[in-house]
Design a protein around this motif. Structure first.
Motif, PDB file in Angstrom:
ATOM      1  N   CYS A 257      45.524  48.844  81.191  1.00  0.00           N
ATOM      2  CA  CYS A 257      46.258  50.110  80.998  1.00  0.00           C
ATOM      3  C   CYS A 257      45.490  51.067  80.104  1.00  0.00           C
ATOM      4  O   CYS A 257      45.861  52.229  79.973  1.00  0.00           O
ATOM      5  CB  CYS A 257      47.636  49.838  80.414  1.00  0.00           C
ATOM      6  SG  CYS A 257      47.614  49.362  78.672  1.00  0.00           S
ATOM      7  N   ASN A 259      45.022  50.523  76.814  1.00  0.00           N
ATOM      8  CA  ASN A 259      45.370  50.171  75.434  1.00  0.00           C
ATOM      9  C   ASN A 259      44.546  48.938  75.013  1.00  0.00           C
ATOM     10  O   ASN A 259      43.968  48.253  75.845  1.00  0.00           O
ATOM     11  CB  ASN A 259      46.880  49.868  75.411  1.00  0.00           C
ATOM     12  CG  ASN A 259      47.457  49.811  74.006  1.00  0.00           C
ATOM     13  OD1 ASN A 259      46.776  50.106  73.037  1.00  0.00           O
ATOM     14  ND2 ASN A 259      48.715  49.419  73.925  1.00  0.00           N
ATOM     15  N   CYS A 262      46.803  44.333  74.452  1.00  0.00           N
ATOM     16  CA  CYS A 262      48.184  44.250  74.959  1.00  0.00           C
ATOM     17  C   CYS A 262      48.607  42.793  75.152  1.00  0.00           C
ATOM     18  O   CYS A 262      47.785  41.939  75.484  1.00  0.00           O
ATOM     19  CB  CYS A 262      48.294  44.908  76.332  1.00  0.00           C
ATOM     20  SG  CYS A 262      48.282  46.686  76.285  1.00  0.00           S
TER      21      CYS A 262
HETATM   22 ZN   LIG Z   1      48.148  47.194  78.542  1.00  0.00          ZN
END
Ligand SMILES: [Zn+2]
Length: 409
Positions: A257, A259, A262
């Motif tokens: 994603c 980030n 995660c």
């Molecule tokens: Zn993520």
């Protein structure tokens, strides 16, 4: 626009009717005395309401006797009528599409599962959903009051759109509500699969008596549905509860994603398989080493059979999940978690490990005691949730059950 603030007699009557309907649908069978106790309505009011609901084929009298019946006058149990209107549900998962027909009690009366075409895109998905929906309609003569679509995300529930679910062919901004809306005049609602599952537990399952809880859905990734103050919390567009993409390590590796660190990065099925591969030499006898692409259900099953590699992989999986759940529990002040799975799996191991981890975690309030339980629907909670989303709209008066009778919102 002027929004009315007062209530007239018809509003009150309709609200009473819906409370009776909700109680009967979610408790399966109740006597008139039990209904009076739960609603606070007088015998006369209740009797009139029920008489009308029986005449409309919404409620029926059961031949069954209460469990505690001994002697004397036989009390009549009431239930939702087998001829009451039905609900259609569609579950969009990564591997298969399932269509169901159910009713306000969450009972499933028809179910069919179909494979996706090899070339999955917006057009081929539309064709498959239309075909399966039309097929389902042929299996009931009851009036359809609504269709719930429970789906993998990310979604825009307000627009009825699947945005761009990862690892799901070439699906992009697919308007599922519009596709089904072309086949039915009844209302159609889209809901995230984990939220749908949380709602199924609230109406028909183990979450009935609990005002605040987290439903955690374990599949190839991790999703969650939040019930707050007795209601499902879906957020602005239906993307609440994405605990898989909250970080548990801000210096960790990049997740798909974008980030860092995660929960999903550490716990998705690809990473679990990587850990199996790296530990294979130490556990050559493990059945997971022999398998091509073990699923989470395979790993859980092997752990239940005391497969040491599976136990070790699951312990690590639970450790990551523990930290994420402590954050979420602290945020929403709840002590109840329901764990659901993509398939029926042998129950207990993950729930017990998480409960032990969380209740013994340093810093977690020692006065709190978290309960973690296995979903009562096994792998079917998101599917039952497709029915529950329509039931909930009926109980709230937002979907008309009988033509001409509804609450104004
Ligand atoms: Zn993520």
């Amino acid at each position: 626009m002027n929004k009315k603030k007062g209530f007239n007699i018809n509003d009150v009557r309709e609200a009473n009717r819906l409370s009776v309907l909700r109680l009967l649908a979610t408790n399966k069978m109740m006597s008139r005395a039990e209904l009076a106790r739960h609603t606070g309505l007088t015998k006369m009011t209740l009797s009139n309401l029920i008489q009308d609901m029986i005449a409309e084929d919404l409620v029926a009298e059961s031949q069954q006797l209460p469990d505690d019946y001994q002697t004397g006058r036989k009390p009549v149990l009431l239930m939702i009528s087998p001829d009451s209107p039905c609900i259609l549900g569609v579950l969009i998962r990564r591997d298969v599409l399932t269509t169901v027909i159910g009713d306000l009690t969450g009972n499933v009366i028809y179910k069919n599962t179909a494979e996706y075409p090899a070339e999955l895109n917006n057009d081929t998905l539309k064709a498959l959903i239309s075909e399966q929906y039309t097929l389902a309609l042929k299996h009931t003569s009851r009036r359809v009051i609504g269709t719930g679509i429970s789906s993998i995300g990310p979604l825009d529930e307000n627009e009825g759109v699947l945005l761009h679910p990862p690892e799901f062919g070439r699906i992009y901004h697919f308007n599922a509500v519009k596709v089904i809306g072309e086949l039915t005049e009844a209302p159609v609602f889209l809901i995230n699969d984990a939220n749908a599952a949380a709602l199924a537990e609230k109406l028909y399952g183990i979450g009935k008596a609990c005002a605040n809880y987290i439903y955690v859905h374990l599949m190839n990734g991790i999703g969650a549905g939040l019930v707050l103050n007795g209601r499902i919390h879906t957020g602005n567009v239906g993307q609440s509860g994405e605990i898989g993409h909250t970080s548990i390590n801000f210096e960790g590796p990049f997740c798909s994603c974008g980030n860092r660190g995660c929960l999903d990065y550490y716990t998705n099925i690809h990473n679990l398989r990587k850990r199996i591969t790296t530990q294979a030499a130490l556990n050559p006898e493990s059945r997971l080493v022999q398998q091509d692409a073990p699923t989470l259900a395979d790993i859980i099953d092997a752990a239940h059979q005391k497969d040491q590699l599976a136990v070790s992989v699951l312990e690590e999986f639970c450790l990551y999940l523990t930290w994420s759940l402590i954050n979420t529990l602290s945020l929403i002040d709840s002590d109840f978690i329901i764990i659901g799975y993509e398939k029926n799996v042998a129950g207990g191991l993950i729930e017990e490990t998480l409960m032990l981890n969380i209740n013994n975690a340093p810093g977690f309030n020692e006065n709190r005691k978290v309960s973690i339980v296995h979903s009562v629907f096994g792998g079917s909670a998101p599917l039952i949730g497709a029915i529950a989303v329509i039931s909930e709209h009926v109980f709230n008066g937002q979907i008309k059950l009988t033509p001409g009778v509804t609450l104004q919102n």
